[in-house]
Write a protein that holds these residues in place. Structure first.
Motif, PDB file in Angstrom:
ATOM      1  N   ASN A 105       0.823  -1.206   0.000  1.00 49.59           N
ATOM      2  CA  ASN A 105       0.000   0.000   0.000  1.00 49.59           C
ATOM      3  C   ASN A 105       0.857   1.256   0.000  1.00 49.59           C
ATOM      4  O   ASN A 105       1.843   1.346   0.728  1.00 49.59           O
ATOM      5  CB  ASN A 105      -0.912   0.023   1.231  1.00 49.59           C
ATOM      6  CG  ASN A 105      -2.016  -1.012   1.152  1.00 49.59           C
ATOM      7  OD1 ASN A 105      -2.447  -1.376   0.058  1.00 49.59           O
ATOM      8  ND2 ASN A 105      -2.464  -1.489   2.294  1.00 49.59           N
ATOM      9  N   VAL A 106       0.465   2.231  -0.808  1.00 47.47           N
ATOM     10  CA  VAL A 106       1.144   3.524  -0.837  1.00 47.47           C
ATOM     11  C   VAL A 106       0.526   4.413   0.238  1.00 47.47           C
ATOM     12  O   VAL A 106      -0.702   4.532   0.334  1.00 47.47           O
ATOM     13  CB  VAL A 106       1.014   4.171  -2.225  1.00 47.47           C
ATOM     14  CG1 VAL A 106       1.642   5.563  -2.235  1.00 47.47           C
ATOM     15  CG2 VAL A 106       1.662   3.283  -3.285  1.00 47.47           C
ATOM     16  N   MET A 107       1.364   5.042   1.038  1.00 50.58           N
ATOM     17  CA  MET A 107       0.882   5.863   2.152  1.00 50.58           C
ATOM     18  C   MET A 107      -0.013   6.997   1.654  1.00 50.58           C
ATOM     19  O   MET A 107       0.326   7.705   0.700  1.00 50.58           O
ATOM     20  CB  MET A 107       2.063   6.438   2.933  1.00 50.58           C
ATOM     21  CG  MET A 107       2.972   5.375   3.533  1.00 50.58           C
ATOM     22  SD  MET A 107       4.475   6.054   4.269  1.00 50.58           S
ATOM     23  CE  MET A 107       3.780   6.804   5.767  1.00 50.58           C
ATOM     24  N   CYS A 108      -1.166   7.147   2.284  1.00 53.90           N
ATOM     25  CA  CYS A 108      -2.158   8.187   1.974  1.00 53.90           C
ATOM     26  C   CYS A 108      -2.841   7.979   0.626  1.00 53.90           C
ATOM     27  O   CYS A 108      -3.510   8.887   0.124  1.00 53.90           O
ATOM     28  CB  CYS A 108      -1.567   9.597   2.064  1.00 53.90           C
ATOM     29  SG  CYS A 108      -1.280  10.137   3.764  1.00 53.90           S
ATOM     30  N   SER A 109      -2.694   6.799   0.028  1.00 53.80           N
ATOM     31  CA  SER A 109      -3.448   6.492  -1.182  1.00 53.80           C
ATOM     32  C   SER A 109      -4.842   6.016  -0.786  1.00 53.80           C
ATOM     33  O   SER A 109      -5.179   5.918   0.391  1.00 53.80           O
ATOM     34  CB  SER A 109      -2.732   5.414  -1.998  1.00 53.80           C
ATOM     35  OG  SER A 109      -2.762   4.185  -1.288  1.00 53.80           O
ATOM     36  N   SER A 135      -4.947   3.195   1.700  1.00 50.89           N
ATOM     37  CA  SER A 135      -4.202   3.386   2.939  1.00 50.89           C
ATOM     38  C   SER A 135      -5.141   3.688   4.098  1.00 50.89           C
ATOM     39  O   SER A 135      -6.151   4.390   3.943  1.00 50.89           O
ATOM     40  CB  SER A 135      -3.203   4.546   2.768  1.00 50.89           C
ATOM     41  OG  SER A 135      -2.619   4.908   3.995  1.00 50.89           O
ATOM     42  N   ILE A 160      -4.146   5.448   6.677  1.00 46.72           N
ATOM     43  CA  ILE A 160      -3.691   6.701   7.294  1.00 46.72           C
ATOM     44  C   ILE A 160      -4.738   7.814   7.178  1.00 46.72           C
ATOM     45  O   ILE A 160      -5.054   8.480   8.180  1.00 46.72           O
ATOM     46  CB  ILE A 160      -2.337   7.128   6.707  1.00 46.72           C
ATOM     47  CG1 ILE A 160      -1.266   6.097   7.096  1.00 46.72           C
ATOM     48  CG2 ILE A 160      -1.925   8.515   7.189  1.00 46.72           C
ATOM     49  CD1 ILE A 160       0.066   6.293   6.388  1.00 46.72           C
ATOM     50  N   ARG A 217       2.427  -3.543   8.215  1.00 42.80           N
ATOM     51  CA  ARG A 217       2.208  -3.120   6.836  1.00 42.80           C
ATOM     52  C   ARG A 217       3.426  -2.356   6.341  1.00 42.80           C
ATOM     53  O   ARG A 217       4.065  -1.615   7.096  1.00 42.80           O
ATOM     54  CB  ARG A 217       0.960  -2.217   6.728  1.00 42.80           C
ATOM     55  CG  ARG A 217      -0.359  -2.947   6.971  1.00 42.80           C
ATOM     56  CD  ARG A 217      -0.636  -3.974   5.906  1.00 42.80           C
ATOM     57  NE  ARG A 217      -1.909  -4.662   6.063  1.00 42.80           N
ATOM     58  CZ  ARG A 217      -2.065  -5.822   6.697  1.00 42.80           C
ATOM     59  NH1 ARG A 217      -1.023  -6.432   7.252  1.00 42.80           N
ATOM     60  NH2 ARG A 217      -3.246  -6.397   6.771  1.00 42.80           N
ATOM     61  N   LEU A 231       5.377   0.580   4.608  1.00 37.07           N
ATOM     62  CA  LEU A 231       5.126   2.017   4.559  1.00 37.07           C
ATOM     63  C   LEU A 231       5.925   2.599   3.396  1.00 37.07           C
ATOM     64  O   LEU A 231       7.136   2.812   3.492  1.00 37.07           O
ATOM     65  CB  LEU A 231       5.520   2.684   5.878  1.00 37.07           C
ATOM     66  CG  LEU A 231       4.708   2.258   7.105  1.00 37.07           C
ATOM     67  CD1 LEU A 231       5.207   2.980   8.356  1.00 37.07           C
ATOM     68  CD2 LEU A 231       3.216   2.536   6.902  1.00 37.07           C
ATOM     69  N   SER A 268       7.160   4.761  -4.852  1.00 32.45           N
ATOM     70  CA  SER A 268       6.482   3.937  -5.858  1.00 32.45           C
ATOM     71  C   SER A 268       6.739   4.487  -7.263  1.00 32.45           C
ATOM     72  O   SER A 268       6.887   3.719  -8.214  1.00 32.45           O
ATOM     73  CB  SER A 268       4.975   3.858  -5.573  1.00 32.45           C
ATOM     74  OG  SER A 268       4.374   5.128  -5.607  1.00 32.45           O
ATOM     75  N   SER A 301       6.224  -8.034   5.396  1.00 33.37           N
ATOM     76  CA  SER A 301       6.258  -6.883   6.299  1.00 33.37           C
ATOM     77  C   SER A 301       6.592  -7.255   7.734  1.00 33.37           C
ATOM     78  O   SER A 301       6.761  -6.367   8.578  1.00 33.37           O
ATOM     79  CB  SER A 301       4.924  -6.115   6.245  1.00 33.37           C
ATOM     80  OG  SER A 301       3.829  -6.948   6.617  1.00 33.37           O
TER      81      SER A 301
END
Length: 204
Positions: free
Chosen positions: A27-31, A34, A36, A58, A60, A66, A171
């Motif tokens: 997972n891409v952070m704040c995508s 995500s 977050i 997970r 990060l 990416s 992870s």
């Protein structure tokens, strides 16, 4: 989809003008996928932070990493290559603690809601079998396309004695970030900065 892409790559002539390669990452952070942004919304709205299992880990990966992975594939790919970006990870509990500290709400409630259907304890990006035939490129793994002809004897009467033993890359066994390190990484994201500033303005 990786198998479909490699099937096409395998069918191309050796002098083909097009090179087909793939990238794989968590997972891409704040995508959109995500957690977050959800955690930040719950903090700002005063609702408990909903966590399924605090010990889950997970990867990060910020968006910039990416994008760098895709650039690396463009610059280094041979036909059918698969590239994986190495990334650190943290537990969900440490991620939540980092966000609570950044928003200066250490006592914000957390609601452990339990595992969701098909949820995993950790993310796996590469199997040991893939890594055994792959290349370690520092920040990246390259997994070469299997170009062997299909041999049904391998399924019935023959095997491969020259196998190497690698652990899966996931992870749980990648670099684990501490809470201060997670905070430092979060603060490199424009979305997190924007939410923190909006939160501060709302509390004035």
């Amino acid at each position: 989809m990786e198998k479909v892409a490699q099937s096409v790559a395998r069918s191309l002539p050796t002098d083909a003008a097009t090179t087909i390669s793939m990238v794989r990452y968590g997972n891409v952070m704040c995508s959109r996928g995500s957690a977050i942004p959800l955690f930040m919304r719950q903090i700002r709205s005063g609702r408990p932070i909903s966590v399924t299992e605090p010990t889950m880990t997970r990867f990060l990966m910020p968006l910039r990493d990416s994008v760098a992975l895709v650039h690396h594939a463009f610059e280094n790919a041979s036909q059918g290559d698969l590239f994986i970006r190495k990334a650190p990870a943290s537990t969900i509990a440490d991620l939540v603690t980092a966000l609570k500290e950044l928003f200066e709400v250490p006592d914000h409630p957390v609601d452990v809601i339990g595992w969701r259907h098909a949820e995993k304890l950790y993310e796996t990006l590469a199997s040991g079998q893939e890594l055994a035939s792959g290349d370690d490129m520092g920040d990246y793994y390259r997994i070469r396309m299997d170009t062997r002809d299909l041999n049904y004897k391998a399924y019935f009467s023959e095997g491969d004695r020259e196998t190497s033993h690698f652990d899966d890359y996931h992870s749980h066994n990648t670099t684990q970030l501490t809470v201060p390190q997670v905070k430092e990484l979060l603060l490199t994201l424009a979305e997190v900065h924007a939410d923190i500033e909006a939160w501060k303005s709302e509390r004035k």
